[in-house]
Scaffold this active site. Structure first.
Site, short mmCIF file in Angstrom:
data_model
loop_
_atom_site.label_atom_id
_atom_site.label_comp_id
_atom_site.label_asym_id
_atom_site.label_seq_id
_atom_site.Cartn_x
_atom_site.Cartn_y
_atom_site.Cartn_z
N GLU A 179 0.81 -1.21 0.00
CA GLU A 179 0.00 0.00 0.00
C GLU A 179 0.84 1.26 0.00
OE1 GLU A 179 0.78 1.73 2.89
OE2 GLU A 179 1.91 -0.07 3.43
N GLU A 320 4.60 -0.32 0.76
CA GLU A 320 4.67 -0.49 -0.70
C GLU A 320 4.60 -1.95 -1.14
OE1 GLU A 320 8.14 1.36 -2.33
OE2 GLU A 320 7.68 3.33 -1.48
#
Length: 362
Positions: A179, A320
């Site tokens: 994310e 990420e």
């Protein structure tokens, strides 16, 4: 071309639990390989899990993809982050340019990167690596009102599930989730607090680098948000405190489990999304591989709540999907125990043959 995500209903997706009665069978197969008993440690546990997930098929790990869900959070207006919300959009552009941490790690690990605009506060130009699943330009301020509507929360689950399911149908073997969203550790802390449940102070950490004063301010904001609602059901809690990217990651977990594929979970925020998914459908837990232990406060406790033991402990806290990507080679190695290692009985009998492909290229 920019791909537009479907919002087909998937909240009623039925997830078939993995069959734990088959575990002794897979343990016996692994014990019979050409190695001392237990000598491959926790990779043997991972091999068993992959065998159970894929049964009756042979595990495949050739094609892996990391899905990076991005969205902004209205609660950033309360000063819970060192960085402005504009950084979310800037980082999405960096992912699409192939220059972020997750891109470097994915290249090293042989993993495709797919970026999902779940609710970035800005318009992102079309790109082959971008899926447009935007619900709204950022969530509402959870310190003052519900972050998402109930319909938005349901749509996020459906879209996250359909995105991953479509990728699996197109040939993806291994799903990883990550994310990006300035302010999302506050949202994740609130979700953990209510769904674990554990004290809020155990959930609120430094995020992207807050000092002690910043953490205290962030905790005060989170406490104000928590006092606003007494919601306890997973979908209601998701609507009150969630972010669009967290909700879509929860849907991605459900979508992967629904297609009987392993889903590799990244750090704190992705694990919170997994908590949401498991609270909605407990059977999803068997399909989750927890990649690493994040340095973010709350993650170790959250892993305990989910009875999860991560495979890596590298002090990562970037998000990420970087930690999830780093675990992909471990899945490939674990699958190789089942699919590539010789049985000890064949070694002792001298009946092994060099595979045809190796003879051809030898």
């Amino acid at each position: 071309m920019r791909t537009k995500a479907s919002s087909a209903e998937s909240n009623d997706l039925q997830i078939e639990p993995i069959d734990r009665s088959l575990e002794p069978q897979f343990r016996a197969r692994i014990d019979g390989k050409a190695k001392p008993l237990g000598s491959l440690g926790r990779l043997e546990d991972l091999a068993v899990q992959l065998g159970l997930i894929w049964h009756p098929l042979v595990p495949r790990t050739g094609r892996a993809a990391v899905f990076v869900f991005a969205a902004d959070h209205g609660i950033v207006a309360e000063g819970v982050s060192l960085y402005p919300a504009s950084v979310t959009r800037a980082m999405v552009a960096t992912y699409l340019a192939g220059r972020a941490g997750v891109n470097a790690f994915a290249k090293a690990s042989g993993v495709d990167v797919q970026v999902i605009d779940a609710g970035v506060d800005g318009d992102i130009p079309a790109h082959p690596g971008l899926i447009d699943a935007k619900i709204r330009r950022g969530s509402r301020n959870a310190a003052r009102e519900s972050a998402l509507t109930s319909r938005e929360a349901s749509d996020c689950l459906a879209r996250g599930s359909s995105i991953v399911a479509a990728s699996i149908d197109a040939g993806t073997d291994v799903v990883a989730i990550g994310e990006m969203g300035i302010g999302n550790t506050t949202s994740a802390a609130l979700l953990m607090h209510r769904l674990a449940p554990v004290p809020l102070a155990d959930c609120v950490g430094a995020g992207a680098g807050l000092d002690a004063a910043g953490i205290a301010r962030k905790l005060a904001v989170a406490e104000r948000a928590a006092s606003r609602s007494d919601a306890t059901s997973p979908l209601d809690v998701l609507a009150e405190f969630g972010g669009y990217e967290i909700a879509m990651m929860a849907g991605a977990v459900l979508g992967s489990a629904g297609r009987r594929r392993p889903v590799i979970i990244d750090g704190f925020i992705a694990t919170v999304a997994t908590l949401v998914a498991v609270r909605l459908q407990p059977a999803a837990r068997g399909y989750c591989v927890f990649s690493h232990r994040s340095a973010e406060r709350g993650h170790s406790l959250l892993l305990e709540v989910l009875d999860a033991k991560p495979y890596l402990d590298l002090g990562l806290r970037l998000g990420e999907g970087t930690g999830a990507v780093m675990a992909v080679p471990l899945l490939r190695a674990a699958a190789g125990i089942l699919t590539g290692m010789a049985d000890l009985s064949d070694v002792l009998a001298g009946t092994l043959e060099t595979p045809a492909a190796d003879r051809q290229h030898g």
